[in-house]
Design an enzyme around this catalytic site. Structure first.
Site, PDB file in Angstrom:
ATOM      1  N   ARG A  69       0.829  -1.202   0.000  1.00  0.00           N
ATOM      2  CA  ARG A  69       0.000   0.000   0.000  1.00  0.00           C
ATOM      3  C   ARG A  69       0.871   1.263   0.000  1.00  0.00           C
ATOM      4  O   ARG A  69       1.902   1.316   0.661  1.00  0.00           O
ATOM      5  CB  ARG A  69      -0.906   0.020   1.246  1.00  0.00           C
ATOM      6  CG  ARG A  69      -1.967   1.133   1.186  1.00  0.00           C
ATOM      7  CD  ARG A  69      -2.554   1.445   2.545  1.00  0.00           C
ATOM      8  NE  ARG A  69      -3.215   0.314   3.185  1.00  0.00           N
ATOM      9  CZ  ARG A  69      -4.495  -0.031   2.972  1.00  0.00           C
ATOM     10  NH1 ARG A  69      -5.229   0.649   2.135  1.00  0.00           N
ATOM     11  NH2 ARG A  69      -5.006  -1.061   3.618  1.00  0.00           N
ATOM     12  N   GLY A  75      11.912   3.080   0.151  1.00  0.00           N
ATOM     13  CA  GLY A  75      13.180   3.802   0.079  1.00  0.00           C
ATOM     14  C   GLY A  75      14.205   3.224  -0.871  1.00  0.00           C
ATOM     15  O   GLY A  75      14.836   3.952  -1.633  1.00  0.00           O
ATOM     16  N   GLU A  76      14.412   1.925  -0.814  1.00  0.00           N
ATOM     17  CA  GLU A  76      15.566   1.364  -1.499  1.00  0.00           C
ATOM     18  C   GLU A  76      15.272   0.724  -2.842  1.00  0.00           C
ATOM     19  O   GLU A  76      16.082   0.777  -3.768  1.00  0.00           O
ATOM     20  CB  GLU A  76      16.294   0.396  -0.553  1.00  0.00           C
ATOM     21  CG  GLU A  76      17.076   1.183   0.468  1.00  0.00           C
ATOM     22  CD  GLU A  76      17.460   0.388   1.687  1.00  0.00           C
ATOM     23  OE1 GLU A  76      18.633   0.023   1.779  1.00  0.00           O
ATOM     24  OE2 GLU A  76      16.614   0.143   2.544  1.00  0.00           O
TER      25      GLU A  76
HETATM   26 MO1  MOS Z   1      19.749   2.018   4.087  1.00  0.00          MO
HETATM   27  S1  MOS Z   1      21.394   1.713   2.964  1.00  0.00           S
HETATM   28  O1  MOS Z   1      19.399   0.495   4.693  1.00  0.00           O
HETATM   29  O2  MOS Z   1      20.031   3.260   5.158  1.00  0.00           O
END
Ligand code: MOS
Length: 740
Positions: free
Chosen positions: A628, A706-707
């Protein structure tokens, strides 16, 4: 979930940031603060023979110098992620006269002003007995070993017989891909202000992990955790270099103790290249064997990286390759050399990012050998379950990602022939790749208060390094209580708050928001209890299940909200300022049943000027399945940043070590190039936005964003460069000299 969640709520901290009111670590106005300057080693291997501070001590404003000869006793922290301690380096700063890498801290000088500290530091004479450093994987060949684990995951892995299957395969591809050392380079360099009050220490920090900082610093100073307070309300980007706990926090603490005054230590941009980790170089040999329909039958992935001589952090490039596609015969290996280079650390999608660059480049090469569309090759090899753990995925919409992003990009119009597409004199190239990152979750806690004035607050010792945590926390409370987001204050970045995990591994959303929801429900339940027990309340005598709450009011189910009573009135009737709910949640046994992974697809268009080999990324279209979406605006913003970071990685970023002395040649933002706005053109991000039904038990269903957004981008871009030019560059970054 109804109103706030899923919409594009603007950042709650946005105004503070654009008006300069947001206080980053070094901005905290601390009375009587003195300034520290760190001195770092100019050799990469050897011993300090003498530190002569006689001249420095006579300099104006000089207050103190601390080095291995006079440092107070410091201790080794445990190195246990599960108990929330994680030094960036287990070596204790200033523990002896030995030097293990260029840029290692050798002294800290404290003076009244920053300029005085810089001047005094410039007068310190340090002499060394240097030994030849080992800088470079080739130079360190004889130190190569096979590291065992990455955060508890075994690095070596086999299923089936990959070598034999490769030999027997009808169609094969084998090549070696390399990525250079890279540095995070967040906008905000790390900084630490230490202020003692008796035996209690407050550290104003820039950290992705206030709880980890408290625990690790406590162990290193030999103090109880309760005596340490970490404050880090704003972080100017981290990308991993502020995740583990690095020695500068200790340097400010021991300096402040020594002079009996608060001390501020700012790292310089140059020091950021050795003081808080980086991504190591990777050399990845990929061997793929398929049948003539493109079905993978053999997959070998062999990674060589480096780590330091004093600690171990290994870029786990092969980790995600175990699950990325369906393949019966898989072999994954990792090797590391021990070099006189500062210890590497996680950098946005450690392992997955360089790993997917190599692997998805190899898949593109295999597609050409098969004369097959690269999207089709990936669909043919789609993993319906995680073949490494033999678990079903909690939810997986990778095929939808290919479809959504591919359609937006216009992939169907691609002529696969290299150099076949043009825009005037420019060569046009289209490339694609898969993106992936695990869906992690850790224990998290939160506190929610509903106040008499109709506002609410939410508190958790989590962090917001730009991803949007301030905003998403408030959105969850808004949905539970019906109080508008604007009337909800979010507080985070303080170790005194209810504990939360590191803002790393893309786990903040999945770890913190379920606890926020539960805490908000607890607070609301107390309010409902009060509303039905208060004789003066219109709901007096009703049962819990007969009433409901929305829009800041409690009312009987089936009737209009106006018929009920406002939260404020309930509290007024009780003479209470607020009701409070707290919640602490942790993952359950769902991780034994399901594999949690996010997936995505990256499509990239480049235009290459063949005369000067200039590559422009003219278009990116991406789609991600991250469960989500809590906030479309901040999630998109995260995706833009991941994609832009991927463009930098592919075309620009490269840390260059001088092999003679281990120093970094380009340790500044003039010579270490990262993308600027002029490098960035159209980026179109889509999210599948289907809740993960199992990642939490509160119905949030978000896996974090984020990643994953950086993964696959480098391969998609490199594949586009090949399509444009017919040149396969297997060595990042793809700079013009490699294309000419
Ligand atoms: Mo991230 S590289 O897990 O802060």
């Amino acid at each position: 979930m109804s109103t706030a969640v899923g919409s594009s709520v603007s950042r709650k901290d946005g105004i503070l940031k654009i008006t300069g009111q947001a206080r980053y670590a070094a901005d905290h106005p601390i009375k009587d603060v003195a300034h520290a300057v760190a001195l770092v080693s100019t050799i990469a291997h050897g011993r300090i023979t003498r530190i002569d501070s006689a001249e420095a001590e006579k300099a104006p404003g000089f207050l103190a110098i601390i080095h291995h000869g006079n440092a107070p006793k410091l201790y080794r922290s445990t190195n246990d992620f599960m108990s929330a301690t994680k030094p960036g380096e287990v070596r204790v700063v200033f523990e002896d006269d030995r030097v293990h890498y260029s840029g290692q801290y050798v002294a800290v000088v404290v003076a009244e002003t920053l300029q005085q500290a810089q001047f005094a530091a410039s007068l310190v004479k340090i002499t060394y007995e240097a030994q030849p450093p080992v800088v470079g994987i080739e130079e360190g060949r004889n130190t190569l070993y096979d590291p065992a684990e990455f955060f508890g995951d075994k690095l070596a892995y086999k299923r089936g017989d990959a070598a034999a299957a490769y030999q027997a395969a009808a169609v094969k591809h084998e090549a070696t891909y390399t990525t250079p050392p890279e540095h995070h380079n967040p906008m905000e360099p790390s900084a630490s202000i230490a202020e003692w009050s008796g035996d209690e220490l407050t550290l104003y920090e820039t950290t992705q992990w206030v709880v980890g900082a408290r625990n690790t610093v406590a162990e290193m100073l030999g103090m109880p955790q309760e005596k340490i307070h970490i404050v880090s309300p704003f972080i100017g980007g981290g990308f991993g270099c502020k995740g583990f706990i690095w020695p500068h926090s200790l340097l400010s603490a021991i300096s402040a103790k020594k002079i009996g005054r608060p001390v501020k230590l700012n790292l310089t941009r140059k020091q950021m290249f050795s003081a808080c980790g980086h991504r190591s170089e990777t050399i990845q040999k990929v061997s793929l064997g398929a049948n003539t329909e493109g079905r993978l039958n053999a997959l070998l992935h062999d990674t060589t990286v480096y780590t330091s001589t004093i600690d171990e952090f290994v870029e786990s490039c092969g980790a995600t390759i175990k699950q990325i596609y369906s393949c019966p015969n898989v072999s994954i290996a990792h090797h590391a050399a021990r070099l006189n280079i500062a210890t590497p650390t996680p950098m946005r999608a450690p392992g997955e990012n360089p790993g997917m660059y190599a692997f998805e480049s190899a898949m593109d090469e295999l597609a050409y050998k098969l004369k097959m569309d690269p999207v089709q090759l990936r669909i043919v090899n789609h993993a319906d379950k995680n073949e490494h753990t033999n678990q079903p995925y909690s939810s997986k919409y990778l095929k939808e990602c290919y479809q959504v992003a591919g359609e937006k990009f216009g992939w169907a119009k691609r002529n696969p022939e290299p150099r076949s597409m043009r825009d005037g004199k420019l060569l046009v190239g289209w490339g694609m790749a898969t993106a992936t990152y695990p869906g992690m979750r850790s224990p998290g806690a939160a506190r929610v208060r509903i106040l008499q004035d109709g506002s609410a607050s939410v508190t958790s010792a989590t962090q917001d390094m730009g991803g949007g945590t301030y905003t998403t926390m408030a959105q969850i409370v808004a949905d539970v209580t019906g109080i508008p987001v604007e009337k909800i204050s979010s507080d985070l970045g303080d170790s005194h708050m209810p504990p939360a995990p590191v803002s790393g591994g893309s786990m903040t959303t999945a770890s913190v928001l379920p606890a926020v929801k539960k805490a908000a429900e607890e607070a609301l339940k107390k309010l409902v209890d009060a509303a039905i027990s208060d004789e003066k309340s219109p709901l007096h005598g009703k049962k819990q299940e007969e009433v409901t709450a929305a829009n800041g009011r409690i009312f009987a189910k089936g009737s209009s909200p106006e018929s009920g009573i406002s939260y404020g009135k309930v509290l007024e009737g009780q003479k209470l300022a607020a009701v409070e709910g707290e919640s602490s949640l942790h993952p359950g046994d769902e991780r034994q049943k399901y594999a949690f992974h996010s997936f995505g697809a990256q499509f990239v268009e480049v235009k290459v000027d063949p005369e000067i080999a200039k590559v422009t990324v003219s278009r990116v279209a991406s789609a991600f399945d991250v469960g989500r979406i809590i906030n479309l605006k901040t999630a998109r913003s995260q995706a833009y940043s991941g994609i832009i970071m991927g463009i930098g990685m592919t075309l620009m970023e490269h840390t260059i070590y001088d092999k003679r002395d281990g120093s970094i040649v380009n340790s500044n933002l003039a010579d270490y190039a990262v993308p600027v706005n002029a490098d960035i053109h159209s980026i179109d991000v889509s999210f599948i936005d289907k809740p993960d039904p199992y990642i939490d038990d509160q119905g949030i269903g978000a896996r974090g964003v984020g990643e994953i957004t950086v993964t696959g981008l480098a391969a998609a871009l490199a594949n586009a460069v090949y399509h444009a030019t017919g040149r396969r560059i297997r060595e990042l970054p793809i700079t013009p000299n490699k294309l000419l």
